[in-house]
Scaffold this motif. Structure first.
Motif, PDB file in Angstrom:
ATOM      1  N   LYS A   1      -5.370  -2.305   5.993  1.00 42.29           N
ATOM      2  CA  LYS A   1      -4.433  -3.076   6.814  1.00 42.29           C
ATOM      3  C   LYS A   1      -2.989  -2.685   6.499  1.00 42.29           C
ATOM      4  CE  LYS A   1      -3.505  -7.724   8.416  1.00 42.29           C
ATOM      5  NZ  LYS A   1      -3.868  -9.140   8.342  1.00 42.29           N
ATOM      6  N   VAL A   2      -2.673  -2.503   5.219  1.00 44.96           N
ATOM      7  CA  VAL A   2      -1.328  -2.063   4.825  1.00 44.96           C
ATOM      8  C   VAL A   2      -1.056  -0.682   5.392  1.00 44.96           C
ATOM      9  CG1 VAL A   2       0.121  -1.402   2.862  1.00 44.96           C
ATOM     10  CG2 VAL A   2      -1.238  -3.491   2.754  1.00 44.96           C
ATOM     11  N   ASN A   3      -2.036   0.207   5.300  1.00 43.52           N
ATOM     12  CA  ASN A   3      -1.871   1.559   5.822  1.00 43.52           C
ATOM     13  C   ASN A   3      -1.629   1.543   7.331  1.00 43.52           C
ATOM     14  OD1 ASN A   3      -1.824   4.404   5.560  1.00 43.52           O
ATOM     15  ND2 ASN A   3      -3.964   4.519   6.203  1.00 43.52           N
TER      16      ASN A   3
ATOM     17  N   LYS B   1       8.136  -5.548   7.834  1.00 41.92           N
ATOM     18  CA  LYS B   1       6.771  -6.021   7.568  1.00 41.92           C
ATOM     19  C   LYS B   1       6.023  -5.009   6.702  1.00 41.92           C
ATOM     20  CE  LYS B   1       4.423  -8.008  10.906  1.00 41.92           C
ATOM     21  NZ  LYS B   1       3.570  -8.226  12.101  1.00 41.92           N
ATOM     22  N   ALA B   2       6.163  -3.731   7.025  1.00 41.57           N
ATOM     23  CA  ALA B   2       5.503  -2.687   6.238  1.00 41.57           C
ATOM     24  C   ALA B   2       6.055  -2.653   4.815  1.00 41.57           C
ATOM     25  CB  ALA B   2       5.684  -1.326   6.909  1.00 41.57           C
ATOM     26  N   ASP B   3       7.364  -2.817   4.668  1.00 38.81           N
ATOM     27  CA  ASP B   3       7.987  -2.811   3.343  1.00 38.81           C
ATOM     28  C   ASP B   3       7.488  -3.980   2.495  1.00 38.81           C
ATOM     29  OD1 ASP B   3       9.883  -1.869   1.352  1.00 38.81           O
ATOM     30  OD2 ASP B   3      11.070  -3.641   1.866  1.00 38.81           O
ATOM     31  N   ILE B   4       7.421  -5.158   3.083  1.00 38.11           N
ATOM     32  CA  ILE B   4       6.946  -6.342   2.351  1.00 38.11           C
ATOM     33  C   ILE B   4       5.476  -6.184   1.964  1.00 38.11           C
ATOM     34  CG2 ILE B   4       6.421  -8.802   2.601  1.00 38.11           C
ATOM     35  CD1 ILE B   4       9.028  -8.981   4.266  1.00 38.11           C
TER      36      ILE B   4
ATOM     37  N   LEU C   1       3.895  -3.375   1.428  1.00 42.69           N
ATOM     38  CA  LEU C   1       3.823  -2.386   0.348  1.00 42.69           C
ATOM     39  C   LEU C   1       4.250  -2.989  -0.986  1.00 42.69           C
ATOM     40  CD1 LEU C   1       5.107   0.884   2.038  1.00 42.69           C
ATOM     41  CD2 LEU C   1       2.861   0.488   1.052  1.00 42.69           C
ATOM     42  N   GLN C   2       5.292  -3.815  -0.970  1.00 41.34           N
ATOM     43  CA  GLN C   2       5.717  -4.477  -2.203  1.00 41.34           C
ATOM     44  C   GLN C   2       4.632  -5.399  -2.734  1.00 41.34           C
ATOM     45  OE1 GLN C   2       9.435  -6.506  -1.606  1.00 41.34           O
ATOM     46  NE2 GLN C   2      10.515  -4.646  -1.014  1.00 41.34           N
ATOM     47  N   LEU C   3       4.000  -6.158  -1.844  1.00 40.22           N
ATOM     48  CA  LEU C   3       2.918  -7.053  -2.256  1.00 40.22           C
ATOM     49  C   LEU C   3       1.737  -6.261  -2.819  1.00 40.22           C
ATOM     50  CD1 LEU C   3       1.676  -9.885  -2.412  1.00 40.22           C
ATOM     51  CD2 LEU C   3       0.806  -9.504  -0.098  1.00 40.22           C
ATOM     52  N   THR C   4       1.378  -5.172  -2.157  1.00 43.78           N
ATOM     53  CA  THR C   4       0.277  -4.337  -2.633  1.00 43.78           C
ATOM     54  C   THR C   4       0.573  -3.771  -4.011  1.00 43.78           C
ATOM     55  OG1 THR C   4      -0.240  -3.755  -0.354  1.00 43.78           O
ATOM     56  CG2 THR C   4      -1.162  -2.347  -2.069  1.00 43.78           C
TER      57      THR C   4
ATOM     58  N   VAL D   1       0.207  -6.610  -6.569  1.00 43.15           N
ATOM     59  CA  VAL D   1      -1.205  -6.931  -6.803  1.00 43.15           C
ATOM     60  C   VAL D   1      -1.843  -5.847  -7.671  1.00 43.15           C
ATOM     61  CG1 VAL D   1      -3.457  -7.148  -5.674  1.00 43.15           C
ATOM     62  CG2 VAL D   1      -1.482  -8.337  -4.738  1.00 43.15           C
ATOM     63  N   ARG D   2      -1.547  -4.591  -7.379  1.00 43.20           N
ATOM     64  CA  ARG D   2      -2.061  -3.497  -8.205  1.00 43.20           C
ATOM     65  C   ARG D   2      -1.604  -3.636  -9.646  1.00 43.20           C
ATOM     66  NH1 ARG D   2       0.823   1.898  -8.643  1.00 43.20           N
ATOM     67  NH2 ARG D   2       2.145   0.320  -9.582  1.00 43.20           N
ATOM     68  N   ASN D   3      -0.327  -3.960  -9.850  1.00 42.02           N
ATOM     69  CA  ASN D   3       0.196  -4.128 -11.199  1.00 42.02           C
ATOM     70  C   ASN D   3      -0.522  -5.256 -11.934  1.00 42.02           C
ATOM     71  OD1 ASN D   3       1.982  -2.063 -10.712  1.00 42.02           O
ATOM     72  ND2 ASN D   3       3.728  -3.399 -10.336  1.00 42.02           N
TER      73      ASN D   3
END
Length: 99
Positions: free
Chosen positions: A40-42, A72-75, A77-80, A83-85
């Motif tokens: 979805k992010v992609n 929206k894409a930037d937010i 990506l930041q959230l992803t 979450v990864r961290n």
């Protein structure tokens, strides 16, 4: 031996403790949830890039939708990334646990 005090009995192992098998739950597993979120992010990033390219080539003049899609894409990506961290941090914490 002191009168009235019983000797300590040895600790017996729990029956079946060495034979623990993972259970399969019905429902979506973590891997599928993570894959869907990343896809979805992609898709959102690709959509923002396409809108940006369309605006740059003059195919669209709606700057508002381009900016909204980019934010929206930037937010996302930041959230992803966060979450990864957190997942990596949790994994490292589990690996530091002593058994």
């Amino acid at each position: 031996m002191v009168d009235g005090i019983n000797p300590i009995n040895p600790i017996k192992p729990i029956s079946g403790a060495g034979n623990v098998q993972p259970t399969q739950k019905s429902g979506t597993d973590f891997k599928k949830i993570l894959e869907n979120a990343i896809n979805k992010v992609n898709d959102t990033v690709n959509n923002a890039e396409n809108l940006s390219n369309d605006f740059a080539t003059g195919k669209t003049s709606d700057i508002h939708s381009v900016i909204i899609a980019a934010e929206k894409a930037d937010i996302m990506l930041q959230l992803t990334t966060e979450v990864r961290n957190k997942i990596v941090e949790a994994y490292r914490e589990i690996m530091r646990m002593q058994i």
